[in-house]
Enzyme design. Structure first.
Site, PDB file in Angstrom:
ATOM      1  N   THR A   1    -140.758  35.759  28.217  1.00 48.00           N
ATOM      2  CA  THR A   1    -140.042  36.097  26.964  1.00 48.00           C
ATOM      3  C   THR A   1    -141.030  35.870  25.816  1.00 48.00           C
ATOM      4  O   THR A   1    -141.821  36.754  25.529  1.00 48.00           O
ATOM      5  CB  THR A   1    -138.755  35.269  26.781  1.00 48.00           C
TER       6      THR A   1
ATOM      7  N   LYS B   1    -141.338  30.785  33.823  1.00 46.85           N
ATOM      8  CA  LYS B   1    -141.432  31.235  32.444  1.00 46.85           C
ATOM      9  C   LYS B   1    -140.788  30.168  31.576  1.00 46.85           C
ATOM     10  O   LYS B   1    -139.909  29.420  32.028  1.00 46.85           O
ATOM     11  CB  LYS B   1    -140.755  32.592  32.225  1.00 46.85           C
TER      12      LYS B   1
ATOM     13  N   THR C   1    -135.847  23.438  34.556  1.00 48.08           N
ATOM     14  CA  THR C   1    -136.197  24.047  33.283  1.00 48.08           C
ATOM     15  C   THR C   1    -136.423  25.531  33.413  1.00 48.08           C
ATOM     16  O   THR C   1    -137.117  25.987  34.284  1.00 48.08           O
ATOM     17  CB  THR C   1    -137.479  23.442  32.694  1.00 48.08           C
TER      18      THR C   1
ATOM     19  N   GLU D   1    -143.917  27.237  22.162  1.00 50.77           N
ATOM     20  CA  GLU D   1    -143.890  28.031  20.926  1.00 50.77           C
ATOM     21  C   GLU D   1    -144.493  27.283  19.735  1.00 50.77           C
ATOM     22  O   GLU D   1    -144.008  26.234  19.341  1.00 50.77           O
ATOM     23  CB  GLU D   1    -142.446  28.389  20.577  1.00 50.77           C
TER      24      GLU D   1
ATOM     25  N   ASN E   1    -139.131  30.557  15.386  1.00 47.69           N
ATOM     26  CA  ASN E   1    -137.714  30.372  15.664  1.00 47.69           C
ATOM     27  C   ASN E   1    -136.809  30.623  14.467  1.00 47.69           C
ATOM     28  O   ASN E   1    -135.612  30.349  14.532  1.00 47.69           O
ATOM     29  CB  ASN E   1    -137.494  28.970  16.224  1.00 47.69           C
TER      30      ASN E   1
ATOM     31  N   SER F   1    -133.824  34.656  18.883  1.00 53.32           N
ATOM     32  CA  SER F   1    -134.389  34.538  20.238  1.00 53.32           C
ATOM     33  C   SER F   1    -133.581  33.542  21.022  1.00 53.32           C
ATOM     34  O   SER F   1    -132.699  32.895  20.497  1.00 53.32           O
ATOM     35  CB  SER F   1    -135.859  34.132  20.180  1.00 53.32           C
TER      36      SER F   1
END
Lengths: 384, 384
Positions: free
Chosen positions: A147, A169, A180, A260, A379, A384
């Site tokens: 993603t 992922k 997770t 991220e 974010n 997302s």
């Protein structure tokens, strides 16, 4: 490699059109046997996506013949119709693969919560993926489940005549209560479902379970372990657990490395705790302290924020006996100022915090990330 | 106004040189009686600053004649020498004020953890502050306790012949387990210490205690309530509690409005919970979800992140009966897609999230902030 490193597995990764940008978004992993043993661990979040509810049931039977995974949509908080979509996806996989039953097809989804999947694209995608299944499709499958991941994540270990491989992922919403994000592990060892389950739980407990990038627990976390028995080797139980743990640990470390917006990977060693649970509680509290995460981003060895995070836990400790090292410099001794903080070299991506509770002999390692303006941007700029 | 709005109080705020930039950093509040009744609530963090340990003991006696507060250093994690510094500060206040005893002088500190206070500047500052005490010094005292606060915070309510006033500081590390940051309230009502204690606990429980800007609990949180009895009025108990709650609520709202780097003030109403504790647990989980805080910063009504935050709690609820409104638009109904998210107007600073657990009749309100690049900058660019 990846999920096709072990014998007895086929995989594919294709673009079904679920993602608007045309990137790969559908992966299929098939166990061609002779055995179909499987185990799985799932999110501890009580708000569970439809594919999690489905796959938990599938795994209870101890047999999984195929796993279908999509990115581009989580199919979470989508109500009864969302569950029907998951069911229809499993049925479609069973239809296009000879001799498969929907009740042995696991489904995993990842992406935005609260949006239905485009089944008019997903179902034809299943046919396309099935047509492209190969014994070296593991890499493409790993790419199709990305993603916001900047890189795809695979790992494998080869033992004496048998192999464990896997893909994962995950780049955000990383604070598993049990597992997770999405991960599929495969092995050609001949291991029954109960032993797979025990090995997977033992391995995830100290790997995926101790990754806490941003304190946020997903609705879709799924880790599956499939055994084909194709090697004909029955491994020694402890060696098998160790191999599974090695692959899980490798993938978990890759998740943290690709979190991220992060600029630091933070390893938190909690030592001399009264119990392992208390070590984990303290490690998570440190991992989730936004002020500390900001300080580490700024390369500031702010040990006061470590102590204030420890102080909010219920773990056994005496505030006047706490010691904290940052990158092996003991900046806090006996709850007060220790070695000169100027000695701490913070230039590298990996930062190591050691919290000595002086309360026992147990320990735990938690991995986390710093908090950055890039995380906020990633974010906040889009859903997302 | 502020702590000198009520009769019987003197205050001063001066620059002692504790802060390198020369800004005011020392405040003194003196109760000139006739009564010296007092109560206090303190941080729930188990790593407590020296002034917290000291003032907890002082308040147990039910009498406080003066409060000395400094910004520019928290005197936390400073060991036995830090405690001696606090003791010496109280002794100095008792020395310069006729007829005071150190055991009735409360001390509060705020600033960087893990650094000793410059006593060579602080002690002369106490003399200077004592020389400047006046019956209208409340404003200057409120200014002197600021750290990263952009504005000073004061509040007061006047009732029938008596008054409650107060000041507070706080702009980060805002997640009190009991109280928050530094606040001093004063009243000229004639109220004994036990009743002050009950009123202060009742008021902070639903005000300072329900402010959760960044999930981080300070080592120095202190809220004091001093009564002089100078009005000669003995108020009705419920009216007194309500007045204290009003001042605490006003100050708490000002803390959220001035939180470091924030662009949104988030009001979280958890309704129809089985118990008030569960409502608070759910509210805090929503308040601490970094991904949601980023989404709200981006004016994205991302209700999926609200549900994933609720899902990590142990509160009573059925995922398929959860409803969520953002700014009164019910974007999630029965755990799934509700009204069109495009209807949510996110342009204003205040955002209201309503989480309906459909599990009972209890409720709670938690206040929080968004997560911004400015927060990261303020907390990574320098030690604080």
């Amino acid at each position: 490699m990846s999920v096709t490193a072990a014998q007895g597995f086929l995989a594919a990764g294709i673009a079904a059109g679920i993602k608007a940008n045309g990137n790969p978004d559908l992966a299929l992993v098939v166990n061609s046997g002779p055995r179909l043993a499987a185990a799985g661990v799932f999110t501890s979040n009580r708000v569970k996506a439809a594919p999690v509810v489905w796959s938990e049931q599938v795994v209870k039977g101890g047999r999984v013949s195929a796993v279908i995974l999509n990115s581009g949509g989580a199919n979470a908080c989508t109500g009864p119709l969302g569950f029907q979509d998951t069911h229809a996806t499993a049925e479609k996989v069973a239809d296009v693969l000879d001799g498969h039953s929907a009740g042995e097809v696991a489904v995993a989804s990842t992406g935005l919560i609260g949006v239905r999947l485009p089944m008019d694209k997903l179902l034809p995608g299943v046919e396309k993926a099935a047509a492209e299944l190969t014994g070296h499709g593991g890499e493409k499958a790993a790419i199709a489940i990305k993603t916001t991941d900047s890189v795809h994540k695979t790992a494998q270990v080869a033992k004496d005549g048998w192999t464990v491989g896997g893909m994962a992922k995950g780049a955000g919403m990383l604070a598993p209560g049990l597992a997770t994000m999405l991960a599929v592990l495969t092995t050609d060892a001949d291991v029954p479902a109960e032993q797979l389950d025990a090995a997977l739980r033992a391995a995830t407990r100290t790997t995926f379970d101790r990754v806490d990038s941003d304190g946020c627990t997903s609705t879709n976390d799924t880790v599956l372990l499939l055994a084909s028995g194709a090697s004909g080797v029955v491994p020694e139980a402890a060696a098998f657990v160790e191999a599974v743990r090695e692959v899980c640990g490798d993938l978990a470390r890759q998740l943290i490395g690709d979190a991220e917006g992060a600029s630091k990977d933070i390893r938190i060693d909690v030592i001399n705790a009264a119990t392992e649970d208390e070590a984990v509680e303290v490690g998570r509290s440190i991992a989730r302290n936004n002020l500390l995460k900001c300080a580490l981003h700024g390369e500031d060895p702010n040990w006061g924020r470590v102590l204030s995070a420890i102080g909010t836990t219920s773990a056994t400790f005496d505030p006047d006996r706490l010691n904290v090292a940052i990158n092996d410099v003991w900046v806090c001794k006996n709850g007060s100022v220790g070695e000169d903080r100027e000695l701490v070299d913070m230039r590298y991506r990996e930062v190591r915090i050691t919290a000595d509770l002086a309360a026992g002999t147990e320990s735990a390692v938690i991995w986390s990330n710093d908090l950055t303006a890039d995380y906020v941007h990633e974010n906040s700029a889009y859903s997302s």
